[in-house]
Each structure stands twice: as C-alpha cells, then as structure tokens.
Motif scaffolding. Structure first.
Motif, short mmCIF file in Angstrom:
data_model
loop_
_atom_site.label_atom_id
_atom_site.label_comp_id
_atom_site.label_asym_id
_atom_site.label_seq_id
_atom_site.Cartn_x
_atom_site.Cartn_y
_atom_site.Cartn_z
N GLY A 34 0.82 -1.21 0.00
CA GLY A 34 0.00 0.00 0.00
C GLY A 34 0.85 1.26 0.00
O GLY A 34 2.04 1.23 0.31
N LEU A 35 0.22 2.35 -0.38
CA LEU A 35 0.90 3.64 -0.35
C LEU A 35 0.75 4.23 1.04
O LEU A 35 -0.36 4.48 1.48
N ARG A 36 1.86 4.44 1.72
CA ARG A 36 1.84 4.94 3.08
C ARG A 36 2.80 6.11 3.21
O ARG A 36 3.74 6.23 2.45
N ILE A 37 2.57 6.91 4.21
CA ILE A 37 3.44 8.05 4.47
C ILE A 37 4.14 7.81 5.81
O ILE A 37 3.48 7.61 6.83
N PHE A 38 5.46 7.80 5.79
CA PHE A 38 6.25 7.67 7.01
C PHE A 38 6.94 9.01 7.27
O PHE A 38 7.36 9.69 6.33
N PRO A 39 7.09 9.40 8.52
CA PRO A 39 7.63 10.72 8.88
C PRO A 39 9.15 10.79 8.72
O PRO A 39 9.90 10.57 9.66
N PHE A 68 6.07 -2.30 -11.24
CA PHE A 68 5.75 -2.78 -12.59
C PHE A 68 4.64 -3.82 -12.60
O PHE A 68 4.02 -4.06 -13.64
N GLN A 69 4.39 -4.47 -11.46
CA GLN A 69 3.30 -5.44 -11.38
C GLN A 69 1.97 -4.76 -11.04
O GLN A 69 0.96 -5.43 -10.86
N GLY A 70 1.99 -3.44 -10.89
CA GLY A 70 0.77 -2.70 -10.57
C GLY A 70 0.43 -2.68 -9.09
O GLY A 70 -0.65 -2.25 -8.71
N GLU A 71 1.35 -3.12 -8.23
CA GLU A 71 1.12 -3.15 -6.79
C GLU A 71 1.56 -1.84 -6.16
O GLU A 71 2.58 -1.26 -6.54
N GLU A 72 0.79 -1.37 -5.20
CA GLU A 72 1.17 -0.19 -4.43
C GLU A 72 2.08 -0.65 -3.30
O GLU A 72 1.70 -1.49 -2.49
N VAL A 73 3.30 -0.11 -3.25
CA VAL A 73 4.26 -0.48 -2.21
C VAL A 73 4.96 0.77 -1.68
O VAL A 73 5.09 1.77 -2.38
#
Length: 107
Positions: A34-39, A68-73
């Motif tokens: 997933g797309l996450r925000i770390f400080p 490239f696999q379309g996964e949110e990381v």
C-alpha cells in the motif's frame, strides 16, 4: 486512491530478516504494501513481527510507488539510533499493546 498514514511513533517490521539487518548493520529498510506516508527525519520505536519493542530508529527515506506489477508499495529506509534496554522494551511493548495492537492473551 488515498494514502494510509503510519502512526508517528510506531514502525513495525513484518519480517525478522529486515529487523536483523537493521540491528546488525545499523541501517536497513522494510517494504510495506500500500501507499503509506512515514515521517522522514523523525525518530520512532521499531517493533518486531511479534509486536515487541526493539529499538529507536530514524526514518531517513520513505518511497511510495506503484511497481511494474501494478502493486502499491512503500519502501522505508532507516538508521539505528540505539537498541532498547530490556526494561525500556517491556514498558514500550506494554504501551503499544494498550494503544495500537490491542490486548493479546498475555500474562
């Protein structure tokens, strides 16, 4: 599409290998789904995959992308500030269970 935000004082490792590399070499990274925000630039408590407080780390980079696999990381790079003493670990772990992880069946 939105971003999930990690709580500012928790950095939980999913694999023991990622945590081992951080503790062994003083620098490490972990990958989150997933797309996450770390400080970035902030010091946080690092927890093992078993929810045990282990160390204080500084977040030096946080890169969120769609691969490239379309996964949110999200890849998070950090440096070790110091390991926690057994007493500090016990207190931080107890607080984290109360605040974040939920009460397990613990003694």
């Amino acid at each position: 599409m939105g971003f999930s935000t990690e709580f500012n004082s928790v950095c939980k490792f999913k694999t023991d290998q990622e945590l081992y590399e951080l503790l062994e070499y003083g620098r490490g990274k972990m990958k989150k789904t997933g797309l996450r925000i770390f400080p970035t630039g902030q010091k946080v408590i690092a927890y093992s995959s078993a929810n045990v407080a282990v160390a204080i780390v500084k977040i030096v980079a946080s890169i969120a992308e769609i691969n490239f696999q379309g996964e949110e990381v999200t890849e998070v790079e950090m440096e070790l500030i110091r390991k926690l003493t057994p007493e500090e670990s016990h207190v931080q772990t107890a607080l984290a269970y109360e605040m974040f992880f939920g009460e397990p069946n613990r003694k």
